[in-house]
Design a protein around this motif. Structure first.
Motif, PDB file in Angstrom:
ATOM      1  N   MET A   1       0.801  -1.180   0.016  1.00 50.55           N
ATOM      2  CA  MET A   1       0.262  -0.112  -0.050  1.00 50.55           C
ATOM      3  C   MET A   1       0.893   1.275  -0.020  1.00 50.55           C
ATOM      4  SD  MET A   1      -2.922   0.914   2.913  1.00 50.55           S
ATOM      5  CE  MET A   1      -3.886   2.517   2.711  1.00 50.55           C
ATOM      6  N   LYS A   2       0.566   2.350  -0.940  1.00 52.08           N
ATOM      7  CA  LYS A   2       1.189   3.365  -0.850  1.00 52.08           C
ATOM      8  C   LYS A   2       1.170   4.296   0.129  1.00 52.08           C
ATOM      9  CE  LYS A   2       0.561   6.391  -4.151  1.00 52.08           C
ATOM     10  NZ  LYS A   2       0.358   7.335  -5.158  1.00 52.08           N
ATOM     11  N   ASN A   3       1.723   4.077   1.220  1.00 51.82           N
ATOM     12  CA  ASN A   3       1.445   5.147   2.416  1.00 51.82           C
ATOM     13  C   ASN A   3       2.781   5.655   2.600  1.00 51.82           C
ATOM     14  OD1 ASN A   3      -1.254   4.578   3.373  1.00 51.82           O
ATOM     15  ND2 ASN A   3      -0.575   2.965   4.625  1.00 51.82           N
ATOM     16  N   LYS A   4       2.820   6.958   2.284  1.00 46.82           N
ATOM     17  CA  LYS A   4       3.978   7.948   2.729  1.00 46.82           C
ATOM     18  C   LYS A   4       3.899   8.465   3.881  1.00 46.82           C
ATOM     19  CE  LYS A   4       4.744   9.275  -2.213  1.00 46.82           C
ATOM     20  NZ  LYS A   4       3.873   8.515  -2.626  1.00 46.82           N
ATOM     21  N   ASN A 227      -4.867  -8.450 -11.514  1.00 47.88           N
ATOM     22  CA  ASN A 227      -3.705  -8.304 -12.425  1.00 47.88           C
ATOM     23  C   ASN A 227      -3.920  -8.929 -13.850  1.00 47.88           C
ATOM     24  OD1 ASN A 227      -3.322 -10.691 -11.175  1.00 47.88           O
ATOM     25  ND2 ASN A 227      -1.046 -10.735 -11.181  1.00 47.88           N
ATOM     26  N   ASN A 228      -4.216 -10.090 -13.884  1.00 54.49           N
ATOM     27  CA  ASN A 228      -4.573 -10.687 -15.222  1.00 54.49           C
ATOM     28  C   ASN A 228      -6.100 -11.149 -15.581  1.00 54.49           C
ATOM     29  OD1 ASN A 228      -5.319 -12.588 -13.527  1.00 54.49           O
ATOM     30  ND2 ASN A 228      -3.303 -13.802 -13.655  1.00 54.49           N
ATOM     31  N   GLU A 253       1.471 -17.336  -7.818  1.00 54.15           N
ATOM     32  CA  GLU A 253       0.311 -16.699  -8.807  1.00 54.15           C
ATOM     33  C   GLU A 253      -0.838 -16.482  -7.912  1.00 54.15           C
ATOM     34  OE1 GLU A 253       1.297 -19.803 -12.690  1.00 54.15           O
ATOM     35  OE2 GLU A 253       0.424 -20.753 -10.485  1.00 54.15           O
ATOM     36  N   VAL A 254      -0.863 -16.856  -6.690  1.00 56.47           N
ATOM     37  CA  VAL A 254      -2.005 -16.298  -6.106  1.00 56.47           C
ATOM     38  C   VAL A 254      -2.415 -14.748  -6.360  1.00 56.47           C
ATOM     39  CG1 VAL A 254      -3.183 -16.103  -3.833  1.00 56.47           C
ATOM     40  CG2 VAL A 254      -2.093 -18.212  -4.573  1.00 56.47           C
ATOM     41  N   ASN A 255      -3.512 -14.150  -6.667  1.00 56.41           N
ATOM     42  CA  ASN A 255      -3.721 -12.846  -6.744  1.00 56.41           C
ATOM     43  C   ASN A 255      -5.002 -12.536  -6.179  1.00 56.41           C
ATOM     44  OD1 ASN A 255      -5.620 -13.732  -8.221  1.00 56.41           O
ATOM     45  ND2 ASN A 255      -5.001 -13.004 -10.200  1.00 56.41           N
ATOM     46  N   ALA A 256      -5.701 -13.238  -5.216  1.00 53.38           N
ATOM     47  CA  ALA A 256      -6.902 -13.003  -4.534  1.00 53.38           C
ATOM     48  C   ALA A 256      -7.003 -14.005  -3.279  1.00 53.38           C
ATOM     49  CB  ALA A 256      -8.088 -12.944  -5.442  1.00 53.38           C
ATOM     50  N   GLY A 257      -7.935 -13.269  -2.412  1.00 50.78           N
ATOM     51  CA  GLY A 257      -8.098 -14.111  -1.085  1.00 50.78           C
ATOM     52  C   GLY A 257      -9.643 -14.322  -1.035  1.00 50.78           C
ATOM     53  N   TRP A 267      -3.320  -7.867  -2.448  1.00 51.94           N
ATOM     54  CA  TRP A 267      -3.211  -8.368  -3.578  1.00 51.94           C
ATOM     55  C   TRP A 267      -2.707  -7.602  -4.942  1.00 51.94           C
ATOM     56  CZ3 TRP A 267      -2.748 -13.135  -2.135  1.00 51.94           C
ATOM     57  CH2 TRP A 267      -3.437 -13.655  -0.927  1.00 51.94           C
ATOM     58  N   PRO A 268      -2.245  -8.019  -5.905  1.00 57.00           N
ATOM     59  CA  PRO A 268      -1.872  -7.177  -6.907  1.00 57.00           C
ATOM     60  C   PRO A 268      -2.893  -6.219  -7.483  1.00 57.00           C
ATOM     61  CG  PRO A 268      -1.111  -9.524  -7.350  1.00 57.00           C
ATOM     62  CD  PRO A 268      -1.956  -9.581  -6.247  1.00 57.00           C
ATOM     63  N   ALA A 269      -2.439  -5.144  -7.990  1.00 63.57           N
ATOM     64  CA  ALA A 269      -3.387  -4.341  -8.563  1.00 63.57           C
ATOM     65  C   ALA A 269      -3.639  -4.581  -9.967  1.00 63.57           C
ATOM     66  CB  ALA A 269      -2.836  -2.852  -8.695  1.00 63.57           C
ATOM     67  N   ASN A 270      -4.884  -4.137 -10.398  1.00 60.90           N
ATOM     68  CA  ASN A 270      -5.348  -4.366 -12.024  1.00 60.90           C
ATOM     69  C   ASN A 270      -4.401  -3.366 -12.823  1.00 60.90           C
ATOM     70  OD1 ASN A 270      -6.259  -1.770 -11.914  1.00 60.90           O
ATOM     71  ND2 ASN A 270      -8.427  -2.110 -12.554  1.00 60.90           N
ATOM     72  N   PRO A 271      -4.527  -3.597 -14.226  1.00 63.91           N
ATOM     73  CA  PRO A 271      -3.417  -2.997 -14.710  1.00 63.91           C
ATOM     74  C   PRO A 271      -3.402  -1.273 -14.653  1.00 63.91           C
ATOM     75  CG  PRO A 271      -4.478  -4.690 -15.958  1.00 63.91           C
ATOM     76  CD  PRO A 271      -5.219  -4.687 -14.724  1.00 63.91           C
ATOM     77  N   LEU A 272      -4.385  -0.836 -14.146  1.00 58.47           N
ATOM     78  CA  LEU A 272      -4.576   0.661 -13.916  1.00 58.47           C
ATOM     79  C   LEU A 272      -3.958   1.043 -12.838  1.00 58.47           C
ATOM     80  CD1 LEU A 272      -8.033   1.969 -14.859  1.00 58.47           C
ATOM     81  CD2 LEU A 272      -6.018   2.084 -16.378  1.00 58.47           C
ATOM     82  N   GLY A 273      -3.342   0.019 -11.889  1.00 60.87           N
ATOM     83  CA  GLY A 273      -2.924   0.300 -10.562  1.00 60.87           C
ATOM     84  C   GLY A 273      -3.925   0.553  -9.329  1.00 60.87           C
TER      85      GLY A 273
END
Length: 354
Positions: A1-4, A227-228, A253-257, A267-273
């Motif tokens: 997560m992009k927490n600055k 992501n895919n 390869e797991v991308n969802a829970g 989990w990984p983001a979709n192609p838009l981020g």
């Protein structure tokens, strides 16, 4: 997560990116301008003069992070609704479908009842959307500074948890990196507009069309916002028609829970981020619900019916990117599968990079 990490006091008055040395709160950011941060600080001090500096600081961090987390989405046209699937899925699981132009069958059994079977062209202006669902702690800072109770209840009797209790401390530790739980739609609207008041930016809930366009990576025919485009669970598998064998997913390869209590951005983001748009948590949108709306909705920037009794939610357990969920505005308690994310209703990015 992009927490600055924000809010460290300026040690030197001339330190680049720091705010006015006379201010009791401060922040710096790689992307949000000093002028924008100063605007937020001014609004916090004006609207909440009696709040503690610690609470003001947490609110400042929340507002700056909300801008940092925005993903700009270029507008365009797409076919909204159930875009069909193969009648016989080669992988033998709806979690792994590849779209083809000759797809004839509805993808979801709920499409006809919910009105998603009316495939229709939609054109959207550009907008921005949060890369993450609103967190429990971001919601908590908003509620604290506005004198609102905690958005959490006791499992036994449904009573709201008190901030001076041991239970509250446990909830904060457990849920701080989870999506906020919501008991009614108005709470989501109020939160996004509160961000707008502090930042002087047009924050609001996304429309249903905006949510789907973003989940499908600007309208691509993706069944899941991963992501895919597949849901790849731990211990999951699919059939490979070329070999005649089932294939298990590896841990990499797991991308969802399967839990509603996963961490935000786990989990990984979709192609838009954008994260968590296929994560078992239903998200509120701004639109009223009507099963017939797609038959009459305008092509340009649809806003949903003018009135209604229920609002539209998107995502949820096993939901595809076009599935519609209708819920009454008020629920009986804070369920973990009800949350939201905010969007920015303007055609230009909130952050202009030099």
């Amino acid at each position: 997560m992009k927490n600055k990490w924000l809010g460290f006091a300026c040690l030197l008055p001339l330190l680049s990116g720091c705010n006015d040395a006379n201010s009791s709160i401060s922040a710096s950011s790689d992307t949000v301008s000093k002028q924008q941060i100063d605007t937020i600080i001014t609004n916090i001090n004006k609207q909440y003069p009696d709040a503690s500096n610690e609470l003001k600081q947490n609110v400042l961090n929340t507002a700056v992070r909300a801008i940092e987390n925005l993903v700009f989405i270029k507008g365009g046209s797409f076919e909204m609704g159930d875009f069909r699937a193969p009648c016989e899925i080669p992988s033998r699981t709806t979690n792994r479908i590849d779209w083809s132009p000759d797809a004839q069958c509805l993808s979801s059994p709920l499409s006809t009842r919910k009105g998603a079977n009316y495939l229709h062209k939609v054109t959207l202006d550009s907008y921005s959307m949060s890369a993450y669902e609103t967190s429990f702690m971001d919601m908590e800072w908003m509620r604290q500074i506005n004198g609102l109770p905690v958005a959490a209840d006791n499992m036994v009797d449904g009573s709201i948890i008190k901030r001076n209790s041991d239970r509250y401390q446990k909830v904060v530790q457990y849920r701080k990196n989870q999506a906020a739980r919501i008991i009614n739609w108005q709470e989501t609207k109020d939160y996004c507009q509160w961000l707008g008041n502090l930042t002087v930016l047009p924050f609001d809930l996304p429309t249903e069309a905006q949510w789907e366009y973003a989940a499908r990576s600007r309208g691509e025919k993706r069944y899941y916002a991963t992501n895919n485009g597949y849901l790849q669970y731990r211990n999951g598998q699919y059939f490979n028609p070329n070999t005649g064998y089932y294939i298990d997913y590896t841990d990499d390869e797991v991308n969802a829970g399967t839990s509603t209590e996963d961490r935000i951005g786990q989990w990984p983001a979709n192609p838009l981020g954008i994260y968590g748009m296929s994560n078992n948590i239903s998200e509120w949108t701004n639109d009223w619900y009507s099963p017939d709306y797609y038959q009459e909705s305008p092509k340009l920037n649809p806003q949903g019916p003018k009135t209604g009794a229920e609002k539209i939610m998107r995502d949820g357990t096993g939901a595809m990117t076009f599935d519609r969920v209708n819920k009454p505005l008020m629920r009986d308690r804070y369920y973990p599968n009800n949350s939201f994310r905010c969007s920015l209703q303007q055609k230009t990015p909130a952050i202009i990079l030099n």
